[in-house]
Design an enzyme around this catalytic site. Structure first.
Site, PDB file in Angstrom:
ATOM      1  N   LYS A 289       0.520  -9.709 -10.454  1.00 24.76           N
ATOM      2  CA  LYS A 289       1.262  -9.622  -9.183  1.00 24.76           C
ATOM      3  C   LYS A 289       0.276  -9.374  -8.036  1.00 24.76           C
ATOM      4  O   LYS A 289      -0.898  -9.041  -8.273  1.00 24.76           O
ATOM      5  CB  LYS A 289       2.295  -8.499  -9.266  1.00 24.76           C
ATOM      6  CG  LYS A 289       1.692  -7.113  -9.424  1.00 24.76           C
ATOM      7  CD  LYS A 289       2.769  -6.093  -9.765  1.00 24.76           C
ATOM      8  CE  LYS A 289       2.165  -4.713  -9.925  1.00 24.76           C
ATOM      9  NZ  LYS A 289       3.131  -3.753 -10.488  1.00 24.76           N
TER      10      LYS A 289
ATOM     11  N   TYR B 136     -18.288   4.233  17.051  1.00 22.09           N
ATOM     12  CA  TYR B 136     -17.188   4.618  17.941  1.00 22.09           C
ATOM     13  C   TYR B 136     -16.821   6.079  17.746  1.00 22.09           C
ATOM     14  O   TYR B 136     -16.740   6.567  16.611  1.00 22.09           O
ATOM     15  CB  TYR B 136     -15.946   3.776  17.648  1.00 22.09           C
ATOM     16  CG  TYR B 136     -16.043   2.348  18.120  1.00 22.09           C
ATOM     17  CD1 TYR B 136     -16.235   2.037  19.468  1.00 22.09           C
ATOM     18  CD2 TYR B 136     -15.911   1.298  17.215  1.00 22.09           C
ATOM     19  CE1 TYR B 136     -16.309   0.720  19.898  1.00 22.09           C
ATOM     20  CE2 TYR B 136     -15.967  -0.018  17.639  1.00 22.09           C
ATOM     21  CZ  TYR B 136     -16.168  -0.305  18.983  1.00 22.09           C
ATOM     22  OH  TYR B 136     -16.229  -1.599  19.392  1.00 22.09           O
TER      23      TYR B 136
HETATM   24  C1  LIG Z   1       2.594  -3.278 -11.685  1.00 23.43           C
HETATM   25  C2  LIG Z   1       3.352  -3.042 -12.929  1.00 23.43           C
HETATM   26  C3  LIG Z   1       2.672  -2.809 -14.128  1.00 23.43           C
HETATM   27  C4  LIG Z   1       1.168  -2.630 -14.200  1.00 23.43           C
HETATM   28  O1  LIG Z   1       0.832  -1.354 -13.742  1.00 23.43           O
HETATM   29  P1  LIG Z   1      -0.696  -0.839 -13.795  1.00 23.43           P
HETATM   30  O2  LIG Z   1      -0.607   0.573 -13.371  1.00 23.43           O
HETATM   31  O3  LIG Z   1      -1.447  -1.680 -12.830  1.00 23.43           O
HETATM   32  O4  LIG Z   1      -1.144  -1.046 -15.189  1.00 23.43           O
HETATM   33  C5  LIG Z   1       3.418  -2.701 -15.279  1.00 23.43           C
HETATM   34  N1  LIG Z   1       4.778  -2.813 -15.256  1.00 23.43           N
HETATM   35  C6  LIG Z   1       5.450  -3.023 -14.117  1.00 23.43           C
HETATM   36  C7  LIG Z   1       6.922  -3.124 -14.146  1.00 23.43           C
HETATM   37  C8  LIG Z   1       4.770  -3.147 -12.912  1.00 23.43           C
HETATM   38  O5  LIG Z   1       5.449  -3.352 -11.787  1.00 23.43           O
END
Ligand SMILES: *Cc1c(COP(=O)(O)O)cnc(C)c1O
Length: 374
Positions: A35, A265
């Site tokens: 994702k 800055y």
């Molecule tokens: C993002 C996600 C994961 C992976 O989580 P990590 O902490 O990156 O391993 C697993 N299951 C779901 C439902 C997620 O949304």
């Protein structure tokens, strides 16, 4: 000449980290979580390193199309399921499996016209209170889904809120186990932290056999990108994970400061004694957090040093005191692996600005050129 900044995706590290996740859950199939454009790496860029996974899980239909366009014919799972009825047509066409976490999604399925029944993952809200049916409503949702001709296999799913912390997974596991005990179907529970820290089957079985849950699929994300899910309790190297992304830039100017001179800055850093600094071609418009304070770790020619003063849009300053040989054109590693093999944990950089490695990876800016290394 392009600006001297570059991100590198390490294909071999992705392969290694995926193997590491398998080792932690040897009986499970592995979803590679891609994702957010593969946590900022780029789906197309990580595909070669992750094609050994059993499936790809993501949120976005456009990203699912990209995975199919790469020629992946295996499982693809939509972690939040569909958002509107016509998404189901794409699920049919691309053979996507999808999460069902609310009644509205069951309504959409019930009125969907399809020749091919779809595989769904029914999500339980076992305590995190984000997505899913409460334990009390879960079995009714299962019964409703099971009666639909639009639905083929039903798998069972939940997500842990505290797999990386002191609270752990036991309470949520117990809820999930009790409600799903006699339901058929594959199970998936664990993210990276749960996969690495909690051997669910063994842990549960040792004190209460009735709580044993088969873990047919694990869902590692951050671990396959080489960041520790429970930093600073563990570093990536403690889990034998390797960074999959390096962000590096070069020094484009140096300045010799006298005692009392300030940097950047707002003049937030003042030199206490004469010192030399490097100005680096990386700023917040590249995705490096503006709020990183003086002292955020960097590697200069592979040697650990620190940032000085405020990060600006296109530049930041680093201390060259400990790196006498550094100058114009020297390599500065913002996170990941330096040319001399030294590594800087993205988690350590994230910690200094009060966030996690996830956020830094995902924020890599589009203007940064990315190369994929074998
Ligand atoms: C993002 C996600 C994961 C992976 O989580 P990590 O902490 O990156 O391993 C697993 N299951 C779901 C439902 C997620 O949304």
């Amino acid at each position: 000449m392009p600006r001297p900044i570059q991100a590198t995706i390490h294909t071999e590290a992705l392969r290694h980290n995926l193997a590491r996740a398998r080792l932690a859950a040897p009986d499970a199939k592995v979803w590679a979580i891609v994702k957010a454009n593969a946590y900022g790496h780029g789906i197309e860029r990580v595909f070669e390193g992750l094609r050994g996974a059993d499936g790809f899980a993501l949120l976005d239909l456009e990203e699912a199309q990209r995975v199919r366009a790469l020629g992946w014919r295996g499982p693809v799972l939509l972690l939040e399921g569909v958002f509107e009825p016509r998404d189901l047509e794409l699920c049919s066409r691309l053979e996507l499996w999808h999460t069902v976490h609310c009644n509205e999604q069951i309504d959409m399925l019930a009125s969907h016209k399809t020749k091919v029944a779809q595989r769904v993952f029914l999500k339980m809200n076992s305590g995190m209170n984000r997505l899913g049916f409460t334990p009390q409503r879960y079995r009714a949702a299962w019964t409703r889904l099971n009666a639909l001709p639009q639905v083929d296999e039903i798998s069972l799913m939940t997500h842990f809120s505290d797999a990386d912390g002191a609270r752990g997974v036991a309470e949520q596991m117990a809820v999930f186990a009790a409600i799903t005990r006699d339901l058929p179907g594959e199970r998936t529970l664990s993210n990276s932290a749960a996969t690495l820290r909690h051997n669910l089957t063994t842990a549960a079985a040792s004190n209460a056999p009735e709580l044993q849950v088969a873990c047919d699929w694990v869902r590692p994300g951050i671990a396959i990108y080489g960041s520790a899910p429970d930093f600073p309790e563990h570093r990536a190297s403690d889990w034998d994970l390797q960074p999959s992304m390096t962000l590096a830039a070069k020094i484009i100017a140096t300045q010799d400061l006298v005692a009392g001179a300030t940097v950047g800055y707002g003049s937030t850093f003042t030199a206490e004694k004469p010192m030399r600094i490097g100005v680096v071609a990386c700023g917040y418009a590249d995705g490096y957090p503006r709020l990183c304070p003086t002292g955020t770790p960097v590697l200069v020619n592979g040697v650990r040093s620190r940032t000085l003063g405020r990060v600006s849009m296109d530049m930041l300053a680093v201390d060259l005191t400990a790196v006498a040989d550094a100058g114009f054109g020297s390599e500065v590693t913002l996170w990941g692996r330096a040319a001399n093999g030294a590594t800087l944990d993205i988690d350590a950089v994230a910690q200094s600005v009060g966030t996690v490695g996830y956020e830094l990876m995902c924020a890599l800016a589009a203007r940064v050129p990315v190369v994929v290394q074998d």
